[in-house]
Each structure stands twice: as C-alpha cells, then as structure tokens.
Design a protein around this motif. Structure first.
Motif, PDB file in Angstrom:
ATOM      1  N   ASP A   1       0.823  -1.206   0.000  1.00 47.29           N
ATOM      2  CA  ASP A   1       0.000   0.000   0.000  1.00 47.29           C
ATOM      3  C   ASP A   1       0.859   1.259   0.000  1.00 47.29           C
ATOM      4  N   MET A   2       1.954   1.226   0.771  1.00 44.65           N
ATOM      5  CA  MET A   2       2.830   2.397   0.824  1.00 44.65           C
ATOM      6  C   MET A   2       3.534   2.605  -0.511  1.00 44.65           C
ATOM      7  N   LEU A   3       3.967   1.525  -1.138  1.00 43.66           N
ATOM      8  CA  LEU A   3       4.627   1.643  -2.437  1.00 43.66           C
ATOM      9  C   LEU A   3       3.668   2.186  -3.489  1.00 43.66           C
ATOM     10  N   GLN A   4       2.449   1.698  -3.472  1.00 46.14           N
ATOM     11  CA  GLN A   4       1.471   2.161  -4.453  1.00 46.14           C
ATOM     12  C   GLN A   4       1.129   3.631  -4.244  1.00 46.14           C
ATOM     13  N   SER A   5       1.036   4.049  -2.988  1.00 49.09           N
ATOM     14  CA  SER A   5       0.758   5.457  -2.716  1.00 49.09           C
ATOM     15  C   SER A   5       1.952   6.335  -3.072  1.00 49.09           C
ATOM     16  N   ALA A   6       3.157   5.902  -2.689  1.00 50.04           N
ATOM     17  CA  ALA A   6       4.368   6.673  -2.970  1.00 50.04           C
ATOM     18  C   ALA A   6       4.634   6.775  -4.466  1.00 50.04           C
ATOM     19  N   ALA A   7       4.140   5.821  -5.243  1.00 53.11           N
ATOM     20  CA  ALA A   7       4.333   5.867  -6.690  1.00 53.11           C
ATOM     21  C   ALA A   7       3.620   7.063  -7.318  1.00 53.11           C
ATOM     22  N   CYS A   8       2.671   7.644  -6.617  1.00 53.74           N
ATOM     23  CA  CYS A   8       1.960   8.814  -7.120  1.00 53.74           C
ATOM     24  C   CYS A   8       2.710  10.110  -6.839  1.00 53.74           C
ATOM     25  N   CYS A   9       3.772  10.042  -6.062  1.00 55.90           N
ATOM     26  CA  CYS A   9       4.514  11.245  -5.670  1.00 55.90           C
ATOM     27  C   CYS A   9       5.482  11.646  -6.780  1.00 55.90           C
ATOM     28  N   ARG A  10       5.326  12.864  -7.268  1.00 58.27           N
ATOM     29  CA  ARG A  10       6.171  13.332  -8.359  1.00 58.27           C
ATOM     30  C   ARG A  10       7.523  13.802  -7.823  1.00 58.27           C
ATOM     31  N   VAL A  11       8.431  12.875  -7.717  1.00 58.86           N
ATOM     32  CA  VAL A  11       9.793  13.182  -7.306  1.00 58.86           C
ATOM     33  C   VAL A  11      10.738  12.528  -8.306  1.00 58.86           C
ATOM     34  N   PRO A  12      11.953  13.046  -8.444  1.00 59.67           N
ATOM     35  CA  PRO A  12      12.897  12.432  -9.386  1.00 59.67           C
ATOM     36  C   PRO A  12      13.224  10.989  -8.999  1.00 59.67           C
ATOM     37  N   ASN A  13      13.342  10.121  -9.997  1.00 62.34           N
ATOM     38  CA  ASN A  13      13.769   8.730  -9.798  1.00 62.34           C
ATOM     39  C   ASN A  13      12.857   7.971  -8.829  1.00 62.34           C
ATOM     40  N   ARG A  14      11.556   8.225  -8.897  1.00 60.46           N
ATOM     41  CA  ARG A  14      10.660   7.552  -7.946  1.00 60.46           C
ATOM     42  C   ARG A  14      10.641   6.048  -8.159  1.00 60.46           C
ATOM     43  N   TRP A  15      10.704   5.605  -9.448  1.00 60.47           N
ATOM     44  CA  TRP A  15      10.643   4.163  -9.690  1.00 60.47           C
ATOM     45  C   TRP A  15      11.905   3.474  -9.170  1.00 60.47           C
ATOM     46  N   ALA A  16      13.060   4.105  -9.338  1.00 60.29           N
ATOM     47  CA  ALA A  16      14.297   3.530  -8.828  1.00 60.29           C
ATOM     48  C   ALA A  16      14.274   3.464  -7.303  1.00 60.29           C
ATOM     49  N   PHE A  17      13.738   4.501  -6.676  1.00 60.36           N
ATOM     50  CA  PHE A  17      13.681   4.510  -5.210  1.00 60.36           C
ATOM     51  C   PHE A  17      12.735   3.425  -4.695  1.00 60.36           C
ATOM     52  N   LEU A  18      11.579   3.271  -5.335  1.00 70.98           N
ATOM     53  CA  LEU A  18      10.642   2.238  -4.892  1.00 70.98           C
ATOM     54  C   LEU A  18      11.252   0.842  -5.033  1.00 70.98           C
ATOM     55  N   TYR A  19      12.017   0.630  -6.100  1.00 71.21           N
ATOM     56  CA  TYR A  19      12.665  -0.672  -6.266  1.00 71.21           C
ATOM     57  C   TYR A  19      13.737  -0.885  -5.194  1.00 71.21           C
ATOM     58  N   LEU A  20      14.432   0.199  -4.828  1.00 74.23           N
ATOM     59  CA  LEU A  20      15.429   0.103  -3.755  1.00 74.23           C
ATOM     60  C   LEU A  20      14.776  -0.330  -2.453  1.00 74.23           C
ATOM     61  N   VAL A  21      13.630   0.256  -2.129  1.00 76.65           N
ATOM     62  CA  VAL A  21      12.911  -0.120  -0.902  1.00 76.65           C
ATOM     63  C   VAL A  21      12.497  -1.582  -0.960  1.00 76.65           C
TER      64      VAL A  21
ATOM     65  N   ALA B   1     -14.673  20.520 -13.831  1.00 80.84           N
ATOM     66  CA  ALA B   1     -13.773  21.108 -12.835  1.00 80.84           C
ATOM     67  C   ALA B   1     -12.357  21.083 -13.376  1.00 80.84           C
ATOM     68  N   TRP B   2     -11.589  22.061 -12.968  1.00 74.55           N
ATOM     69  CA  TRP B   2     -10.178  22.157 -13.352  1.00 74.55           C
ATOM     70  C   TRP B   2      -9.340  22.173 -12.089  1.00 74.55           C
ATOM     71  N   PHE B   3      -8.279  21.385 -12.094  1.00 72.30           N
ATOM     72  CA  PHE B   3      -7.400  21.328 -10.920  1.00 72.30           C
ATOM     73  C   PHE B   3      -5.972  21.094 -11.400  1.00 72.30           C
ATOM     74  N   GLU B   4      -5.016  21.559 -10.613  1.00 72.62           N
ATOM     75  CA  GLU B   4      -3.606  21.392 -10.938  1.00 72.62           C
ATOM     76  C   GLU B   4      -2.909  20.667  -9.794  1.00 72.62           C
ATOM     77  N   PRO B   5      -3.061  19.341  -9.726  1.00 75.31           N
ATOM     78  CA  PRO B   5      -2.477  18.591  -8.605  1.00 75.31           C
ATOM     79  C   PRO B   5      -0.963  18.568  -8.669  1.00 75.31           C
ATOM     80  N   ALA B   6      -0.361  18.538  -7.497  1.00 72.39           N
ATOM     81  CA  ALA B   6       1.100  18.476  -7.418  1.00 72.39           C
ATOM     82  C   ALA B   6       1.597  17.039  -7.549  1.00 72.39           C
ATOM     83  N   HIS B   7       0.698  16.065  -7.377  1.00 73.51           N
ATOM     84  CA  HIS B   7       1.073  14.659  -7.489  1.00 73.51           C
ATOM     85  C   HIS B   7       0.002  13.916  -8.283  1.00 73.51           C
ATOM     86  N   ASP B   8       0.296  12.682  -8.662  1.00 76.30           N
ATOM     87  CA  ASP B   8      -0.599  11.907  -9.527  1.00 76.30           C
ATOM     88  C   ASP B   8      -1.699  11.237  -8.704  1.00 76.30           C
TER      89      ASP B   8
END
Length: 493
Positions: free
Chosen positions: A85-105, A161-168
C-alpha cells in the motif's frame, strides 16, 4: 511494452544495459517482480518514464514475464500489505527517480532489511514523506476542487472542474467522486490527465492545457454572493487563512478572486463594522433565486461618536471631528486631538492650537475660512503621573480612521490640504512609508488637489532651542502662505 521496449522482460533489459521503461504502478510492479526473481540489484537497473505517457491513471500494456518467473514469483515474493500500500501510494509522488527509489525499498525488504519501513531509517523516512505528501494532495483535491455547472443544452458532462495537482492523485480522487456524485455526469481536467464520468463508467480523456472557460453558472454566482455576505471582517486573520489554504489553490477557487478585495476593505476599516444581521430576505420556500436579489441588507456605517474601528475609543473622552465651513478651499489635517481637545470635543484648542493661530495670523490666513480636522479622531495617550501624555497613533489606527478622513475630504472638496506632520501625511496620501523630509515645503498634487506639508505645531513647541523653534515656525508660516496662494481664485484671461 510490458515495462520494457519490444516486450522484452525487465531482467533481460537490465542485463543488456537497456533502461526499463514504465509509466504506471502496475508496469513497475511486474517489472520489479521480474527483477527480484532474477536477483538484479538496484544499482544495475536504469528506470525511465516518458512524460507523454500520462499519469498513473493511464494503463499501458502489462509486462508478460515467463511462466518460470511467474511460478518463482508466486512461491518466493511475499510482500506485506502495508508495504504494498505504501509503495502504491508513494508511486503517485512526483519526485525524481521515484521508480528507482521504490525498487530500492523493495530490494532492501527482500534482503531482510525490515527497518526500511521505519521512519527512523533514511529510506523509510523518505518513503513515509512521499506517502504523506500524496495523501495530503488527495485531501486537498477533495476539499478545493470546484465543479461548475454547464448549460443544459451543452450536453454531458453536466459538471466540469479544473485542478492542478502536485502529485498523480487523479485516479484515487476520481473514484471518490464517483461514489459521491452518483449518476450525474462530470469531468475533472488537469494538465497531466483528465477523467470523465458518464454516470456508469469512468473514462480517461487525456490531458488538457487549461481549464473550462465561459461557463455561465448561476449557482456559482449565488455562491459568491453568499460568500461575501458571510465574510466577517471583524474576525479576519489573513495569515491564518492563507496558512489553512495554500496559495496555489486560490487562483482556481471562484471565491479566490474576492478575497484580496475583502481583506483590503477589512484593513481599511470594515473590520469594525462586523457581520451583517441577515443573509438576505426572501419569502416562501422558492429555491431558484438570482444572485442580485440574494444581496443582504447591511447596516449603515456607524456615526463618529459610535465608532469602534479601533481600540482608542475605550480610553478617550469622546471622538473629535472636524470643524469649519463645508465650502472651505483649504483643509488642515493634524495628527490627533490632544488632552484639551479630547475634553472640549473640538480640534486645535490647546497650546498647539494657539501656536497655529499665531502662524495663521502672520500668514494672513483667516481660521474661520478653513476646515480643521485630524487624521485620528480619538486621543491616544499614556499616563505619566496625573497627566495624560500624547502617544503617536499606530498605522492600524490611522488606517481605521481613514474612512472618516475620506468622508470629510469628499464632503468638503478642498482645493488645498495642509498636512501637519508625518502622521497626517501618511493618512492623506495613503502611503505608510511617506516622510516629511522629501516633501516639506514642496507642494504637490494628489488626487486632484494640492497638498502642502508643514511641521505640526506640537513639534514646534517641543523642539529645543529658540533658533530651531524659529526655523520650524517659519516653515509653518511659509506653508500657510503657499496654501493661501494656491487656493486663491485664478482669473480667466
């Protein structure tokens, strides 16, 4: 693509030195399972994702690992629900190299490092922070998204509706609104992806570059009218308001355009008027109502004697308004009433007023033809023994009295305003940073009338040394002469 180019497995791509391409959590999950099954360490994998692939709501072709890998994965890869659940939620966070970090965890967990889930661990702390940021964005999108109703003849969707989310977070938020809005059709557009609910099925419609425009929403107009009516300037805390609603959301909130004006009005004195007694009056139970008819009836501004726009009234004997002919060509604006003015209820009757009379007489200016008032209408003082000593008004008190000074200027319409001292200069010009040094003895135009700046009589009484007193008194007399000349009628040629 199955997480890699050309349907090649993630492990094969990594072994060949090629990057592993993903743009959704499901693609990453299958690729990560394949890599773990082949014991590929994190440093040997290069993860990439294309911006044009969309956000996590997009579902690309799933990877197809071999049957042997599938069997091995089922028997050996056991991931606890909390971590998944944490990995799936963190995957929505727009940060550099998120996929590499999730694989590291995931790799560290598979190697037996269970503390990777702890916030005390460096990677664990980053994972928790990413999850928190995503959940916060979901909450904000639930709270600050604003649907606007389209005309009935425009066809579906009924609400947009229009919105500009900071994350996915669009997929999670979309599922939330499908349960909240039933079978009513709606669309949420974002710069990265958009979703359309037709009442039964959720569709991905691709990104949009801007929000919906030119929507004549009567409900929104009524809401804005109601928002104005419930705004209570007496309880305004602008810092707290912006702390609760981040600045980036204001531009897309309908009421966001109203807030700066209402905050400005509160700072200019509306803070003391308080809240209206009623939020509109209408009879019966008719629901449709136009925005203009919903405008509440507000109380008329209080009189000067009843003014409670600042706290000075609590310690003053009375409010001291201006005196003089309403057709006066010259208006004198001082700082505030003094001790004797506070008791008498008239401006310039104490020692400063007597010095003012001498200066006027020397400048051949008749006091009876001049309108005299002060920037602040209540006496601000501090005790010193048995005496009440003058204390300079704060800017917030000058701002609170700006309403009354503005009313006097509007009523008298003087051709020349003589400001006595720094406080009066700030009040008349509306500039809290104005100083005497720059404009002393130099008349200038402001809002269609001449402004002459001189010393306040009380300053002349306090200044040490006869020479300095004489010099300051001379500035006062010269200023009155300038005002007399500027106010004199000009004959037509």
């Amino acid at each position: 693509m199955g997480g890699t180019a050309g349907g090649v497995s993630a492990a094969a791509s990594a072994a060949a030195g090629r990057p592993v391409l993903v743009h959704s959590f499901e693609q990453w999950r299958h690729a990560a399972r394949d890599l773990l099954a082949h014991k590929v360490p994190p440093h040997a994998v290069q993860w990439i994702s294309h911006k044009d692939d969309g956000d996590l709501f997009s579902q690309g072709e799933e990877p197809q690992p071999s049957g042997a890998v599938q069997a091995e994965s089922k028997s050996t890869l056991r991931i606890p629900r909390q971590l998944m659940d944490m990995l799936q939620s963190a995957a929505c966070c727009r940060v550099p190299n998120r996929w590499a970090f999730l694989y590291l965890v995931l790799w560290r967990w598979q190697q037996g490092e269970k503390d990777v889930l702890s916030a005390a661990d460096e990677d664990g702390a980053r994972l928790h922070a990413m999850v928190k940021a995503v959940r916060r964005e979901e909450h904000d999108m639930h709270a600050y998204i604003r649907f606007r109703e389209r005309r009935e003849d425009a066809g579906p969707p009924r609400f947009v509706a229009w919105f500009e989310p900071a994350h996915d977070v669009l997929p999670q938020v979309a599922r939330h609104f499908t349960s909240r809005m039933g079978k009513v059709s709606w669309m949420i557009a974002t710069p990265e992806a958009s979703v359309l609910w037709d009442g039964a099925t959720l569709h991905s419609t691709g990104p949009l570059m801007r929000g919906p425009e030119d929507i004549d929403d009567a409900g929104e107009a009524l809401w804005l009218t109601y928002y104005r009516s419930i705004f209570n300037p007496a309880r305004l805390n602008a810092d707290l308001m912006h702390g609760h609603i981040p600045t980036r959301f204001w531009k897309n909130l309908p009421e966001g355009a109203l807030v700066p004006e209402m905050v400005s009005q509160a700072a200019a004195g509306a803070r003391r008027v308080g809240q209206t007694h009623s939020v509109g009056q209408r009879g019966g139970t008719v629901i449709p109502i136009s925005a203009d008819k919903a405008q509440p009836q507000r109380d008329a501004p209080s009189t000067l004697d009843q003014c409670r726009r600042c706290e000075l009234w609590q310690h003053a004997t009375q409010a001291v308004g201006g005196v003089g002919p309403l057709e006066a060509r010259i208006m004198l604006v001082g700082e505030q009433p003094g001790d004797q003015e506070d008791l008498a209820g008239l401006p310039f009757v104490g020692p400063a007023g007597q010095l003012l009379d001498r200066a006027m007489a020397k400048a051949e200016l008749d006091r009876r033809t001049i309108y005299l008032t002060n920037a602040v209408k209540h006496f601000k003082w501090e005790p010193r023994g048995k005496r009440r000593m003058h204390k300079t008004p704060a800017q917030r008190e000058v701002d609170a009295c700006a309403y009354w000074l503005g009313s006097e200027l509007e009523q008298v319409q003087p051709e020349v305003v003589v400001v006595l001292g720094s406080t009066a200069l700030k009040a008349v010009t509306g500039n809290p940073h104005a100083t005497l040094k720059e404009v002393l003895g130099k008349p200038f135009m402001h809002e269609g009338r001449w402004v002459v700046v001189v010393y306040h009589p009380s300053y002349i009484l306090r200044v040490p040394g006869e020479d300095m007193k004489a010099q300051a008194f001379g500035v006062l007399v010269d200023g009155f002469r300038q005002a007399r000349e500027l106010a004199a009628p000009v004959a037509l040629a």
